[in-house]
Design a protein around this motif. Structure first.
Motif, PDB file in Angstrom:
ATOM      1  N   ILE A  11       8.455   4.464   5.953  1.00  0.00           N
ATOM      2  CA  ILE A  11       6.950   3.873   5.832  1.00  0.00           C
ATOM      3  C   ILE A  11       6.126   4.616   7.002  1.00  0.00           C
ATOM      4  O   ILE A  11       4.972   4.726   6.752  1.00  0.00           O
ATOM      5  CB  ILE A  11       6.530   2.340   5.938  1.00  0.00           C
ATOM      6  N   ASP A  12       6.700   4.805   8.062  1.00  0.00           N
ATOM      7  CA  ASP A  12       6.216   5.563   9.314  1.00  0.00           C
ATOM      8  C   ASP A  12       5.449   6.912   8.879  1.00  0.00           C
ATOM      9  O   ASP A  12       4.851   7.514   9.485  1.00  0.00           O
ATOM     10  CB  ASP A  12       6.811   5.439  10.434  1.00  0.00           C
ATOM     11  N   LEU A  13       6.087   7.668   7.883  1.00  0.00           N
ATOM     12  CA  LEU A  13       5.910   8.981   7.469  1.00  0.00           C
ATOM     13  C   LEU A  13       4.582   9.059   6.728  1.00  0.00           C
ATOM     14  O   LEU A  13       3.854  10.067   6.841  1.00  0.00           O
ATOM     15  CB  LEU A  13       6.980   9.259   6.604  1.00  0.00           C
ATOM     16  N   LEU A  14       4.005   7.883   6.073  1.00  0.00           N
ATOM     17  CA  LEU A  14       3.102   8.069   5.147  1.00  0.00           C
ATOM     18  C   LEU A  14       1.677   8.535   5.767  1.00  0.00           C
ATOM     19  O   LEU A  14       1.217   9.273   4.991  1.00  0.00           O
ATOM     20  CB  LEU A  14       2.959   6.705   4.614  1.00  0.00           C
ATOM     21  N   PRO A  15       1.135   8.100   7.003  1.00  0.00           N
ATOM     22  CA  PRO A  15       0.020   8.657   7.293  1.00  0.00           C
ATOM     23  C   PRO A  15       0.212  10.126   7.728  1.00  0.00           C
ATOM     24  O   PRO A  15      -0.860  10.549   7.572  1.00  0.00           O
ATOM     25  CB  PRO A  15      -0.177   7.901   8.745  1.00  0.00           C
ATOM     26  N   VAL A  39       8.312   5.520   0.329  1.00  0.00           N
ATOM     27  CA  VAL A  39       7.628   6.988   0.158  1.00  0.00           C
ATOM     28  C   VAL A  39       7.516   7.541  -1.249  1.00  0.00           C
ATOM     29  O   VAL A  39       6.555   8.156  -1.474  1.00  0.00           O
ATOM     30  CB  VAL A  39       8.625   8.201   1.005  1.00  0.00           C
ATOM     31  N   ILE A  40       8.374   7.158  -2.093  1.00  0.00           N
ATOM     32  CA  ILE A  40       8.548   7.891  -3.410  1.00  0.00           C
ATOM     33  C   ILE A  40       7.309   7.263  -4.253  1.00  0.00           C
ATOM     34  O   ILE A  40       6.860   7.702  -5.045  1.00  0.00           O
ATOM     35  CB  ILE A  40       9.814   8.050  -3.889  1.00  0.00           C
ATOM     36  N   GLY A  54      11.298   2.521  -6.974  1.00  0.00           N
ATOM     37  CA  GLY A  54      10.350   2.221  -5.783  1.00  0.00           C
ATOM     38  C   GLY A  54       9.799   0.877  -5.882  1.00  0.00           C
ATOM     39  O   GLY A  54       9.406   0.522  -6.806  1.00  0.00           O
ATOM     40  N   ASN A  55       9.287   0.236  -4.838  1.00  0.00           N
ATOM     41  CA  ASN A  55       8.381  -0.635  -4.559  1.00  0.00           C
ATOM     42  C   ASN A  55       8.318  -1.145  -2.948  1.00  0.00           C
ATOM     43  O   ASN A  55       8.681  -0.281  -2.334  1.00  0.00           O
ATOM     44  CB  ASN A  55       9.172  -2.230  -5.451  1.00  0.00           C
TER      45      ASN A  55
END
Length: 173
Positions: A11-15, A39-40, A54-55
């Motif tokens: 989740i840290d990748l999203l921004p 991510v997906i 995903g969820n």
């Protein structure tokens, strides 16, 4: 994009992801399970690119189902990894009240392990999602309990569930 193992902090990748650029690029499959769903799922919801499973993204700006499928209803799938029935019930209530299921034509709920004598997983799902008034299929073989049926986010889906047969058919495009 196929990670070799989990993605506990994915989740840290999203921004840092440029969803607009990703949406303009040639489609690339995203494949993941459990924590990789952070991510997906946004990949599908924000770009329309199909991804497998995903969820787990409540309370983030990345879980906006209004971008998905135009005006079509959605076949929504959810599953819980290790949560107990009461926790699942609270999470599903929160998702419903936040509007996550507003466009759902049906909800598929992945198989979990039973854990409570006072509230079963089935009762938790029905308590939280029953007010939707849509078909709910529980104990679907996707998620954290074998046989781990993969589902394609962003695909069109048709579900058949009778006493004699259960089937999910997905098509792209």
């Amino acid at each position: 994009m196929v990670p070799p193992w989990g993605g506990e902090l994915a989740i840290d990748l999203l921004p840092s992801l440029d969803f607009e650029a990703r949406g303009r690029a040639e489609p690339t499959w995203g494949v993941g399970h459990s924590d990789m769903s952070t991510v997906i799922t946004p990949l599908t919801l924000r770009t329309g690119i199909a991804a497998v499973h995903g969820n787990n993204l409540m309370d983030t700006p990345y879980l906006d189902t209004s971008r998905c499928a135009g005006d079509e209803s959605l076949l929504v799938h959810a599953e819980a990894c290790e949560d107990k029935a009461f926790t699942i019930c609270r999470h599903l209530h929160g998702m419903r009240l936040a509007g996550f299921f507003d466009r759902a034509a049906a909800v598929l709920v992945g198989r979990t392990h039973p854990d409570s004598r006072t509230l079963t997983q089935y009762e938790a799902v029905l308590d939280a999602l029953g007010p939707l008034g849509v078909p709910i299929a529980a104990d679907v073989e996707c998620g954290h309990v074998a046989p781990f049926l993969p589902l394609v986010n962003g695909a069109r889906g048709r579900v058949v569930h009778t006493a004699a047969r259960s089937e999910i058919v997905q098509t792209l495009g």
